[in-house]
Design an enzyme around this catalytic site. Structure first.
Site, PDB file in Angstrom:
ATOM      1  N   SER A  35      52.034 -57.029  19.075  1.00 50.16           N
ATOM      2  CA  SER A  35      50.813 -56.252  19.333  1.00 50.16           C
ATOM      3  C   SER A  35      49.578 -56.626  18.719  1.00 50.16           C
ATOM      4  CB  SER A  35      50.959 -54.891  19.137  1.00 50.16           C
ATOM      5  OG  SER A  35      51.231 -54.628  17.628  1.00 50.16           O
ATOM      6  N   ASP A 326      44.147 -47.261  15.982  1.00 54.63           N
ATOM      7  CA  ASP A 326      45.029 -46.218  15.906  1.00 54.63           C
ATOM      8  C   ASP A 326      46.099 -46.437  14.581  1.00 54.63           C
ATOM      9  OD1 ASP A 326      47.131 -48.334  16.098  1.00 54.63           O
ATOM     10  OD2 ASP A 326      47.247 -47.932  18.503  1.00 54.63           O
ATOM     11  N   HIS A 329      47.265 -50.198  14.205  1.00 59.29           N
ATOM     12  CA  HIS A 329      46.460 -51.280  14.263  1.00 59.29           C
ATOM     13  C   HIS A 329      45.168 -51.156  13.968  1.00 59.29           C
ATOM     14  CE1 HIS A 329      49.712 -50.761  17.640  1.00 59.29           C
ATOM     15  NE2 HIS A 329      49.963 -52.233  17.249  1.00 59.29           N
TER      16      HIS A 329
END
Ligand SMILES: *[C@@H]1O[C@H](CO)[C@@H](O)[C@H](O)[C@H]1NC(C)=O
Length: 351
Positions: A35, A326, A329
């Site tokens: 990610s 978040d 991240h």
């Protein structure tokens, strides 16, 4: 005379601009990983590891939630721009793009993925081996589009970026009831992952890649989710996870030294975000940032993916004041600082 002077000056400057374009050493960025570098591949597969909805992407050009796990751009977007390429690196599976876009940059990354195949199984995402299959398919398409010679040149001159590893520890090894924990000690698991990383680099080399950046782990004990779990430690960074990340980074760096000896003509660098990332967390005001321990989205303690949604009234208004977007991240702001540091250090030789 002044007039002639101006014309010569104009011609000269245009010539220099032309030279700088011809001399662009890296024609494309080719990205593998998780990610940290996925631009939306997971939108096209059945997984819950998604972020193609608001408030993700709210600071991205057009405010678009693309599937990047960020309020805006991710590191590879900034690196692409720094190399004079596109301002964003598109996802290979995104139907909005085609081979003419991918010829100057593409990401095969999948949020939730890792070196270990079992890591990608946790959230049913694209395994690293599958990312490599997509890369082979890409090479075939590139040859069809540009011809053999030009495609081969792009492949050998492109910067191949590997950004993964965090999930192997946090989503797999340290997960509840982990099979890997019953099979391996931490150092053994690290060596197991290093073996996979080494094989992957050899595969890329065999496919014609010569410029490769192997990314290090961030101080993963400082991710808000891991802080929240560190109740015994008063919500501070988990020293255990941070030291695993440091230890693994030492091994990754050693791997690059060995691979450089083994593979003639390879330009392989270790891009280490650890120190700069920790510095941002320890001294945020130096970077114009205020909040380090919780994320912008929702409570900032555990939400990511579907739990970080537009209905949450707690989400911060200015993500630039936060290190984390978040619970897992970084914000676009943090990614921008880390990327420009990496471009000036490990990646400078490719500029
Ligand atoms: C790629 O897409 C663009 C715009 O959507 C189009 O103009 C171009 O012809 C396409 N190229 C290829 C090789 O399919």
């Amino acid at each position: 005379m002044a007039y002639m002077h101006a014309i010569i000056w104009l011609l000269l400057s245009q010539f220099l601009v032309l030279c700088s374009k011809i001399g662009a050493k890296v024609p494309a960025l080719i990205v593998f990983g998780d990610s940290s570098v996925d631009a939306g591949n997971n939108n096209q597969i059945p997984t819950i590891a998604r972020s193609n909805f608001e408030p993700y992407g709210r600071d991205f050009p057009g405010g678009k939630p693309t599937g990047r796990f960020s309020n805006g751009k991710i590191p590879t977007d900034f690196i692409s721009e720094a190399f004079g390429l596109k301002p964003i690196v598109p996802a290979y599976l995104d139907p909005a793009y085609n081979i003419s876009d991918f010829a100057t940059g593409v990401t095969f990354a999948s949020a939730g993925s890792g070196y270990d195949k079992e890591t990608s199984n946790v959230l049913s995402v694209i395994a690293l081996s599958k990312e490599l299959e997509y890369y082979k398919e890409y090479q075939t398409r590139l040859r069809g589009y540009l011809g053999e010679a030009k495609a081969n040149e792009i492949i050998s001159e492109s910067l191949h970026i590997m950004g993964l590893g965090t999930n192997d520890f946090l989503e797999n090894y340290y997960a509840f009831n982990s099979r890997r924990q019953s099979q391996f000690t931490v150092p053994q698991y690290e060596d197991f992952l290093i073996g996979i990383a080494g094989n992957f680099i050899k595969e890329l080399y065999g496919l014609g890649a010569r410029k490769i950046s192997l990314g290090g782990l961030p101080p993963m004990g400082c991710l808000p989710l891991e802080r929240a779990e560190n109740m015994m430690g008063g919500g501070e960074c988990s020293e255990r996870y941070n030291s695993v990340a440091s230890e693994f980074n030492v091994k990754l760096n050693k791997l690059t030294v060995e691979m450089r000896k083994e593979l003639p003509g390879i330009k392989l660098v270790f891009s280490n975000p650890y120190d700069i990332f920790l510095h941002i967390i320890r001294k945020p005001s130096l970077y114009g940032i205020q909040v380090t321990s919780v994320a912008c989205c929702a409570t900032g303690i555990f939400e990511m993916g579907y739990a970080c949604n537009r209905n949450n009234l707690l989400t911060c208004t200015n993500a630039d004041e936060y290190v984390f977007w978040d619970a897992f991240h970084p914000t676009q702001k943090t990614s921008s600082i880390i990327s420009s540091y990496l471009v000036k250090t490990a990646l400078a030789q490719f500029l």
